[in-house]
Design an enzyme around this catalytic site. Structure first.
Site, PDB file in Angstrom:
ATOM      1  N   GLU A 284     114.885   0.242  56.002  1.00 17.50           N
ATOM      2  CA  GLU A 284     115.248  -1.175  56.102  1.00 17.50           C
ATOM      3  C   GLU A 284     116.205  -1.495  57.245  1.00 17.50           C
ATOM      4  OE1 GLU A 284     116.030   1.049  53.761  1.00 17.50           O
ATOM      5  OE2 GLU A 284     117.985   0.713  52.839  1.00 17.50           O
ATOM      6  N   HIS A 308     109.221  -3.973  49.786  1.00 21.27           N
ATOM      7  CA  HIS A 308     110.434  -3.223  49.439  1.00 21.27           C
ATOM      8  C   HIS A 308     111.475  -3.336  50.559  1.00 21.27           C
ATOM      9  CE1 HIS A 308     112.585   0.267  47.584  1.00 21.27           C
ATOM     10  NE2 HIS A 308     112.946   0.471  48.844  1.00 21.27           N
ATOM     11  N   GLU A 309     111.061  -3.075  51.777  1.00 23.59           N
ATOM     12  CA  GLU A 309     112.036  -3.103  52.883  1.00 23.59           C
ATOM     13  C   GLU A 309     112.531  -4.535  53.128  1.00 23.59           C
ATOM     14  OE1 GLU A 309     112.992  -0.261  53.273  1.00 23.59           O
ATOM     15  OE2 GLU A 309     111.215   0.857  52.648  1.00 23.59           O
ATOM     16  N   HIS A 312     115.322  -5.260  50.775  1.00 23.38           N
ATOM     17  CA  HIS A 312     116.601  -4.664  51.190  1.00 23.38           C
ATOM     18  C   HIS A 312     117.422  -5.605  52.081  1.00 23.38           C
ATOM     19  CE1 HIS A 312     116.911  -0.609  49.662  1.00 23.38           C
ATOM     20  NE2 HIS A 312     115.760  -0.201  50.164  1.00 23.38           N
ATOM     21  N   GLU A 331     118.736   0.867  45.721  1.00 26.69           N
ATOM     22  CA  GLU A 331     117.305   1.124  45.530  1.00 26.69           C
ATOM     23  C   GLU A 331     116.748   0.553  44.222  1.00 26.69           C
ATOM     24  OE1 GLU A 331     115.544   1.854  47.932  1.00 26.69           O
ATOM     25  OE2 GLU A 331     116.975   2.730  49.348  1.00 26.69           O
ATOM     26  N   ASP A 389     120.930  13.786  51.233  1.00 28.74           N
ATOM     27  CA  ASP A 389     119.520  14.158  51.430  1.00 28.74           C
ATOM     28  C   ASP A 389     119.069  15.174  50.373  1.00 28.74           C
ATOM     29  OD1 ASP A 389     119.177  12.572  53.643  1.00 28.74           O
ATOM     30  OD2 ASP A 389     119.255  14.208  55.102  1.00 28.74           O
ATOM     31  N   TYR A 397     115.757   4.984  42.155  1.00 28.08           N
ATOM     32  CA  TYR A 397     114.716   3.956  42.244  1.00 28.08           C
ATOM     33  C   TYR A 397     114.244   3.544  40.850  1.00 28.08           C
ATOM     34  CZ  TYR A 397     114.267   5.195  47.190  1.00 28.08           C
ATOM     35  OH  TYR A 397     114.510   5.408  48.519  1.00 28.08           O
TER      36      TYR A 397
HETATM   37  N1  BES Z   1     116.214   3.241  52.296  1.00 28.70           N
HETATM   38  C1  BES Z   1     115.043   3.910  51.880  1.00 28.70           C
HETATM   39  C2  BES Z   1     114.733   5.146  52.683  1.00 28.70           C
HETATM   40  C3  BES Z   1     115.817   6.203  52.666  1.00 28.70           C
HETATM   41  C4  BES Z   1     116.550   6.472  51.534  1.00 28.70           C
HETATM   42  C5  BES Z   1     116.076   6.915  53.807  1.00 28.70           C
HETATM   43  C6  BES Z   1     117.540   7.436  51.565  1.00 28.70           C
HETATM   44  C7  BES Z   1     117.068   7.874  53.832  1.00 28.70           C
HETATM   45  C8  BES Z   1     117.801   8.144  52.704  1.00 28.70           C
HETATM   46  C9  BES Z   1     113.819   2.988  51.911  1.00 28.70           C
HETATM   47  O1  BES Z   1     114.118   1.664  51.612  1.00 28.70           O
HETATM   48  C10 BES Z   1     112.883   3.446  50.834  1.00 28.70           C
HETATM   49  O2  BES Z   1     113.273   3.452  49.707  1.00 28.70           O
HETATM   50  N2  BES Z   1     111.660   3.801  51.194  1.00 28.70           N
HETATM   51  C11 BES Z   1     110.639   4.189  50.249  1.00 28.70           C
HETATM   52  C12 BES Z   1     109.764   2.994  49.964  1.00 28.70           C
HETATM   53  C13 BES Z   1     109.228   2.873  48.585  1.00 28.70           C
HETATM   54  C14 BES Z   1     110.218   3.041  47.483  1.00 28.70           C
HETATM   55  C15 BES Z   1     108.453   1.583  48.415  1.00 28.70           C
HETATM   56  C16 BES Z   1     109.857   5.325  50.880  1.00 28.70           C
HETATM   57  O3  BES Z   1     110.235   5.759  51.968  1.00 28.70           O
HETATM   58  O4  BES Z   1     108.907   5.802  50.310  1.00 28.70           O
HETATM   59 ZN    ZN Z   2     114.600   1.415  49.546  1.00 28.47          ZN
END
Ligand code: BES
Ligand code: ZN
Length: 628
Positions: A284, A308-309, A312, A331, A389, A397
């Protein structure tokens, strides 16, 4: 939040009292503005230049500022007011958190000052992936992209790398003429470099204060198409039209999000489709969401990631978790809104409940099979000494979503809960908060209901700090999910010898999202026999499906059934794209089968140089159990 004892331990280790993953001390001094002057050096895979940090001291007597860094070379630190050099010490390298940069601030002066740090990033910079031109779709120019969340910004910019601190930023980025440069900010245009005619200087400004993890940069041979009044989609020329089709609903999604949460404050909302090694589905970054090319299904069936993004832009980017222990605030709320948007666009409440059921199933799988009911199954995990990470999972989520969905039912449904969501944004926009603040606001907003005992049944402690599945399962409308579950159970119960009751129409009768759910459900069952897999393939032709989600689940089914012919196809899949959601479970499955274990290890070693740093590291250490 850390206990008192943990706080003492953290401070003794030099870590921040409010963020277990940062050395910075926002209690002493905060960065109020970041101004970047950087050169993109593709030949040496380095960003080089200067960051100017405007500082505000929190009290008298503060004579230093502590910044986060990771593998950067600090060349010089000066007081911008008079150019005088400032002394600094760079602490020891910690593999999780990098090194602390402690700068002595100018004597006297007022409560604010500007510190300039001349530095360069290392080729190993964990935030950046550098692609040679041969590694791109067009093979014309090299490519650079960043991924700062959760704590990689420190490898790109010396900064207070904690979401507790927010500031606006500006940037002047110098790059060779042939490449485009974009950032998570508004574009102010570009001008010729004063001394080097082969280069341009690109100017950016993000006027809304943001957390460091939202700073982002990309550079490469990319172009754009308009997809709405405030939106363009950017990608290499090879897929820009396909991307424009796939994400055509963007403006509609933005308007739906605005109806739920108030005005979109960021001006532009662009999308960038990255090269296949981008490790996430979406990120996002303000004004410019980054997405994986694996969303390009051709039928808009994976565009929920864009919803989703977009969500955010409020939950996460305006109201921000104060540290990554409270990541569910970002999330969980975002998934909740994503599903509201999806419901309003297609299929209404029944569809929203359907996605909720899918979420619950993937939570079950994550909690039980992947995390073994361990400490990272807490909604609020303890991240002392932990790289976020390593703790990343479905839990923030889907446990977060389940909590919000449950509360929504409890207070009387969407009509009652949606105004709360809007008030929550209104109350905390611009702030970084912890769960306690969210809960206090919930209680004050629903004062009447608290008094009437509506929340008495909620086991808050179990929701926040309990390991395993949540204390209650919310009630969902399963009308859309039932056909998926029925077909799944027919296959589970089918006798090994007789598949005559199955027809190709079984699957054709389901929508794409239902097919995806059907395959996810199969994965939760005991592994099939190779014979059953062959029968399914014969009936449904799943080997030729291009949709990345369906392909992913089907490959996992085949590996778990120990169908040998699927091994090369599984290796192709993890080599073609680097989305961790797909790559890591496939590597884990291959590892768990004797026959494919060594092949998986060999494949990682052969491809490691092409992979994103974060993906390679996590696959190697966590999934293939290799020494780092
Ligand atoms: N912000 C996250 C991606 C992220 C989280 C990157 C933690 C680094 C560390 C992003 O908004 C996300 O949740 N992406 C999901 C989308 C899905 C839940 C619809 C993905 O990447 O799959
Ligand atoms: Zn997210």
């Amino acid at each position: 939040m850390a206990s008192e004892k943990e706080e003492k331990i953290m401070q003794a280790a030099g870590l921040s009292p409010t963020d277990p993953c940062s050395y910075s001390r926002p209690d002493e001094c905060i960065v109020t503005k970041i101004d970047l002057d950087l050169d993109i050096d593709f030949d040496n895979t380095s960003l080089r230049g200067e960051v100017h940090l405007s500082l505000q001291k929190k009290r008298q007597g503060i004579d230093h500022v502590v910044l986060d860094t990771r593998e950067v070379t600090i060349k010089k630190v000066t007081d911008q007011a008079n150019g005088q050099e400032l002394t600094f010490t760079l602490g020891e390298h910690d593999p999780n958190f990098g090194s602390k940069l402690d700068i002595r601030l100018p004597n006297g002066g007022g409560s604010s000052c500007v510190v300039s740090v001349v530095y360069e990033t290392s080729p190993q910079c964990s935030a950046l992936q550098w692609l040679r031109k041969e590694q791109t779709a067009g093979k014309r120019q090299p490519y650079l992209f960043s991924q700062c969340q959760a704590i990689h910004c420190r490898s790109m910019i010396p900064c207070q790398d904690t979401p507790a601190v927010k500031c606006a930023y500006s940037a002047n980025i110098t790059a060779r003429r042939e490449v485009t440069v974009l950032m998570s900010a508004l574009r102010l245009g570009s001008e010729p470099h004063p001394t080097d005619s082969s280069k341009l200087i690109h100017k950016f400004e993000q006027t809304v204060p943001i957390a460091s993890y939202l700073i982002a940069i990309v550079s490469g041979d990319i172009e754009s198409r308009d997809i709405g009044p405030r939106s363009k989609v950017w990608s290499e020329a090879e897929m820009v039209d396909k991307a424009a089709y796939e994400f055509d609903e963007t403006e509609h999604m933005l308007q739906t999000a605005e109806a739920l949460m108030g005005p979109y404050v960021w001006g532009q909302y662009d999308l960038l489709v990255l090269p296949p090694s981008f490790p996430y589905g979406g990120m996002e970054n303000p004004c410019l969401t980054f997405v994986t090319p694996t969303l390009l299904a051709g039928d808009r069936s994976l565009a929920n990631v864009v919803a989703h993004e977009i969500a955010h832009s409020w939950t996460g980017n305006l109201v921000t978790n104060s540290n990554f222990e409270h990541f569910w605030l970002n999330e969980g709320h975002t998934v909740f809104v994503e599903r509201k948007i999806a419901g309003r666009l297609h299929g209404g409440e029944a569809m929203r409940h359907f996605t909720g059921i899918g979420g619950w199933k993937s939570l079950q799988y994550g909690v039980v099979e992947v995390l073994k009911n361990g400490p990272y199954t807490k909604l609020i995990p303890d991240l002392c000494g932990v790289d976020p990470d390593d703790a990343f999972s479905v839990v923030p989520y889907e446990k977060g979503f389940a909590l919000l969905f449950y509360l929504e039912t409890l207070v009387g449904g969407p009509d009652v809960f949606e105004p709360f969501l809007r008030a929550y944004i209104e109350r905390f926009q611009g702030d970084s908060i912890v769960t306690e603040q969210w809960k206090e606001f919930l209680f004050s907003y629903f004062r009447d209901k608290v008094d009437a005992g509506v929340f008495d049944e909620v086991e808050w402690d179990k929701w926040f700090f309990g390991q395993g599945m949540p204390p209650v399962k919310p009630k969902y409308d399963d009308s859309v999910a039932v056909p998926c579950a029925d077909l799944c159970q027919r296959w589970v119960k089918a006798a090994e010898e007789d598949f005559s009751t199955f027809k190709a129409e079984d699957l054709e009768a389901l929508s794409t999202v239902q097919r995806r759910e059907f395959l996810s459900l199969l994965l939760l069952e005991e592994p099939f026999s190779p014979k059953k897999i062959q029968a399914m393939e014969g009936m449904y032709n799943l080997n030729s499906v291009k949709n990345s989600e369906i392909r992913f689940s089907w490959l996992r089914m085949c590996i778990r059934a120990q169908c040998e012919d699927c091994i090369p196809r599984a290796l192709d899949f993890v080599n073609e794209q680097g989305r961790m959601k797909f790559v890591r479970p496939i590597y884990r499955d291959l590892y768990n089968w004797e026959k494919s274990r060594q092949l998986a290890i060999n494949n990682l070693q052969a491809n490691r140089d092409q992979m994103h740093n974060t993906t390679a590291k996590l696959v190697a250490t966590k999934d293939l159990h290799l020494p780092n």
